[in-house]
Scaffold this active site. Structure first.
Site, PDB file in Angstrom:
ATOM      1  N   SER A 166      44.444  34.871  51.988  1.00  0.00           N
ATOM      2  CA  SER A 166      43.261  35.453  52.628  1.00  0.00           C
ATOM      3  C   SER A 166      43.108  34.873  54.033  1.00  0.00           C
ATOM      4  O   SER A 166      43.713  33.842  54.357  1.00  0.00           O
ATOM      5  CB  SER A 166      42.027  35.106  51.788  1.00  0.00           C
ATOM      6  OG  SER A 166      40.843  35.454  52.469  1.00  0.00           O
ATOM      7  N   TYR A 179      36.264  29.191  47.719  1.00  0.00           N
ATOM      8  CA  TYR A 179      37.235  30.281  47.923  1.00  0.00           C
ATOM      9  C   TYR A 179      38.152  29.968  49.108  1.00  0.00           C
ATOM     10  O   TYR A 179      39.361  30.207  49.054  1.00  0.00           O
ATOM     11  CB  TYR A 179      36.456  31.577  48.131  1.00  0.00           C
ATOM     12  CG  TYR A 179      37.286  32.838  48.175  1.00  0.00           C
ATOM     13  CD1 TYR A 179      38.246  33.111  47.213  1.00  0.00           C
ATOM     14  CD2 TYR A 179      37.087  33.780  49.186  1.00  0.00           C
ATOM     15  CE1 TYR A 179      38.996  34.288  47.257  1.00  0.00           C
ATOM     16  CE2 TYR A 179      37.819  34.956  49.244  1.00  0.00           C
ATOM     17  CZ  TYR A 179      38.775  35.206  48.278  1.00  0.00           C
ATOM     18  OH  TYR A 179      39.509  36.370  48.330  1.00  0.00           O
TER      19      TYR A 179
HETATM   20  P1  NAD Z   1      38.827  42.857  42.590  1.00  0.00           P
HETATM   21  O1  NAD Z   1      37.668  42.053  42.090  1.00  0.00           O
HETATM   22  O2  NAD Z   1      38.662  44.318  42.792  1.00  0.00           O
HETATM   23  O3  NAD Z   1      40.049  42.632  41.607  1.00  0.00           O
HETATM   24  C1  NAD Z   1      40.337  41.415  41.032  1.00  0.00           C
HETATM   25  C2  NAD Z   1      41.204  41.653  39.811  1.00  0.00           C
HETATM   26  O4  NAD Z   1      41.519  40.372  39.262  1.00  0.00           O
HETATM   27  C3  NAD Z   1      40.570  42.470  38.689  1.00  0.00           C
HETATM   28  O5  NAD Z   1      41.534  43.370  38.184  1.00  0.00           O
HETATM   29  C4  NAD Z   1      40.244  41.431  37.609  1.00  0.00           C
HETATM   30  O6  NAD Z   1      40.332  41.937  36.290  1.00  0.00           O
HETATM   31  C5  NAD Z   1      41.342  40.439  37.854  1.00  0.00           C
HETATM   32  N1  NAD Z   1      41.018  39.129  37.339  1.00  0.00           N
HETATM   33  C6  NAD Z   1      39.935  38.355  37.603  1.00  0.00           C
HETATM   34  N2  NAD Z   1      40.000  37.229  36.893  1.00  0.00           N
HETATM   35  C7  NAD Z   1      41.156  37.291  36.160  1.00  0.00           C
HETATM   36  C8  NAD Z   1      41.790  36.449  35.239  1.00  0.00           C
HETATM   37  N3  NAD Z   1      41.274  35.274  34.894  1.00  0.00           N
HETATM   38  N4  NAD Z   1      42.947  36.855  34.678  1.00  0.00           N
HETATM   39  C9  NAD Z   1      43.503  38.044  35.001  1.00  0.00           C
HETATM   40  N5  NAD Z   1      42.966  38.881  35.892  1.00  0.00           N
HETATM   41  C10 NAD Z   1      41.801  38.509  36.452  1.00  0.00           C
HETATM   42  O7  NAD Z   1      39.308  42.124  43.928  1.00  0.00           O
HETATM   43  P2  NAD Z   1      40.100  42.621  45.202  1.00  0.00           P
HETATM   44  O8  NAD Z   1      39.157  42.703  46.337  1.00  0.00           O
HETATM   45  O9  NAD Z   1      40.944  43.796  44.891  1.00  0.00           O
HETATM   46  O10 NAD Z   1      41.027  41.344  45.473  1.00  0.00           O
HETATM   47  C11 NAD Z   1      42.389  41.254  45.057  1.00  0.00           C
HETATM   48  C12 NAD Z   1      42.981  39.997  45.661  1.00  0.00           C
HETATM   49  O11 NAD Z   1      42.895  40.043  47.082  1.00  0.00           O
HETATM   50  C13 NAD Z   1      42.264  38.706  45.248  1.00  0.00           C
HETATM   51  O12 NAD Z   1      43.201  37.666  45.126  1.00  0.00           O
HETATM   52  C14 NAD Z   1      41.346  38.448  46.418  1.00  0.00           C
HETATM   53  O13 NAD Z   1      40.996  37.092  46.488  1.00  0.00           O
HETATM   54  C15 NAD Z   1      42.234  38.887  47.554  1.00  0.00           C
HETATM   55  N6  NAD Z   1      41.563  39.229  48.821  1.00  0.00           N
HETATM   56  C16 NAD Z   1      40.621  40.212  48.895  1.00  0.00           C
HETATM   57  C17 NAD Z   1      40.045  40.509  50.130  1.00  0.00           C
HETATM   58  C18 NAD Z   1      39.013  41.579  50.294  1.00  0.00           C
HETATM   59  O14 NAD Z   1      38.537  41.797  51.417  1.00  0.00           O
HETATM   60  N7  NAD Z   1      38.655  42.276  49.224  1.00  0.00           N
HETATM   61  C19 NAD Z   1      40.435  39.808  51.260  1.00  0.00           C
HETATM   62  C20 NAD Z   1      41.395  38.813  51.139  1.00  0.00           C
HETATM   63  C21 NAD Z   1      41.960  38.538  49.916  1.00  0.00           C
END
Ligand code: NAD
Length: 283
Positions: A166, A179
């Site tokens: 991130s 985070y």
């Molecule tokens: P999201 O909440 O839509 O998806 C997260 C997923 O992780 C879900 O499918 C959930 O079931 C799964 N999950 C959570 N805990 C779990 C566990 N213990 N075991 C298995 N699965 C688990 O989030 P997102 O926004 O799609 O983010 C996806 C990735 O990208 C994450 O690593 C997040 O930190 C990273 N990220 C997101 C952003 C953003 O702007 N949304 C920016 C940078 C990084």
């Protein structure tokens, strides 16, 4: 099938995507399936992984949904067994499960005298369990699936691991110390693994998404009435391209890093996909 920004032939490969039922990684699952991979979609809850499975299958691709916590060793082993049976050994692992938790978040950006006597959630009143939960999900939740699925890659060609880091890994973001430090650890761990696996022929890289407006950060970005929060204003002001990213804009980075032809000498990089956020000093 999805229209892709770059063509990478992943026919016959098995891609395992943790967090595959989420907003960003469901799009990555579809891109991998559209490139010919058989995709194992892992989510915490069966409903979301099955939904992605159904959408990919309806589109003519191959996918299977699994419910499993990335922090549960036995469940991961059982899930791995099922994937071996259903799809075959893992060629590509995307460690996408992750996210923040309000219990690891301070109420204010800056600590000021007087805050100690308030009801605010300050640095000093941060819940240790909350902090640990965020750290575990992002870092240990990258470690444990890697221990499980990278075993399949040993002695086979063209295998790689892609972690999801991130922006806050480069410079921490205010309010979210758990985070930020957890994602910094994910970037660091990506480099460590890249070196460790370099003699085993397994490339390890990460994608660092900039700001994407999704479920996990919705409370920080949007007020209950749908108007942008002050934080949204600051993010956009610090993103030279002046907008949030679209999940589809991560696909090019994913397929490039996954491609043995395009990225055969690339390991240990953390690739920002951020509209210029990490390059901008603010002046
Ligand atoms: P999201 O909440 O839509 O998806 C997260 C997923 O992780 C879900 O499918 C959930 O079931 C799964 N999950 C959570 N805990 C779990 C566990 N213990 N075991 C298995 N699965 C688990 O989030 P997102 O926004 O799609 O983010 C996806 C990735 O990208 C994450 O690593 C997040 O930190 C990273 N990220 C997101 C952003 C953003 O702007 N949304 C920016 C940078 C990084």
């Amino acid at each position: 099938m999805m229209e892709l920004p770059i063509q990478t032939d992943l026919t016959g490969k098995v891609a395992v995507v943790t967090g595959g039922g989420g907003v960003l990684c469901s799009v990555l699952c579809k891109a991998l399936a559209s490139s010919g991979a058989k995709v194992a979609v892992i989510s915490l809850h069966e409903e979301s992984s099955r939904k992605v499975e159904e959408e990919i299958t309806a589109d003519g691709g191959t996918a299977k949904g699994y419910a499993c916590s990335v922090l549960d060793k036995e469940a991961l082993a059982a899930c791995h067994e099922a994937i071996l049976r259903d799809l075959g050994p893992c060629d590509l692992l995307v460690n996408g499960a992750g996210g923040n938790n309000p219990r690891g978040t301070t109420d204010k950006e800056y600590f000021e005298a007087g805050d100690l006597d308030s009801d605010l959630k300050t640095f000093f009143s941060l819940d240790n369990d909350g902090f640990e939960a965020v750290f575990n999900l992002n870092l240990v939740g990258t470690l444990m699936p890697t221990q499980e699925f990278a075993k399949d890659m040993i002695g086979r060609e063209g295998c790689s691991i892609i972690n999801i880091s991130s922006m806050n890994a480069f410079t921490p973001l205010t309010k979210i110390p758990a985070y930020s430090s957890a994602k910094a650890a994910v970037s660091n761990f990506t480099q460590w693994l890249a070196v460790h696996f370099s003699h085993a022929g397994i490339r390890v890289n990460a994608i660092a998404p900039g700001f994407f407006s999704t479920r996990q950060n919705a409370a920080l970005l949007w007020n209950e009435d749908g108007s942008p929060t002050q934080r949204t204003g600051k993010i956009l002001a610090a993103t030279p391209m002046d907008r949030f990213g679209k999940p589809e804009e991560l696909i090019g980075a994913l397929l490039f890093l996954a491609s043995e032809e395009a990225a055969s000498f690339i390991t240990g990089v953390v690739l920002p996909v951020d509209g210029g956020f990490s390059a901008y000093s603010g002046v």
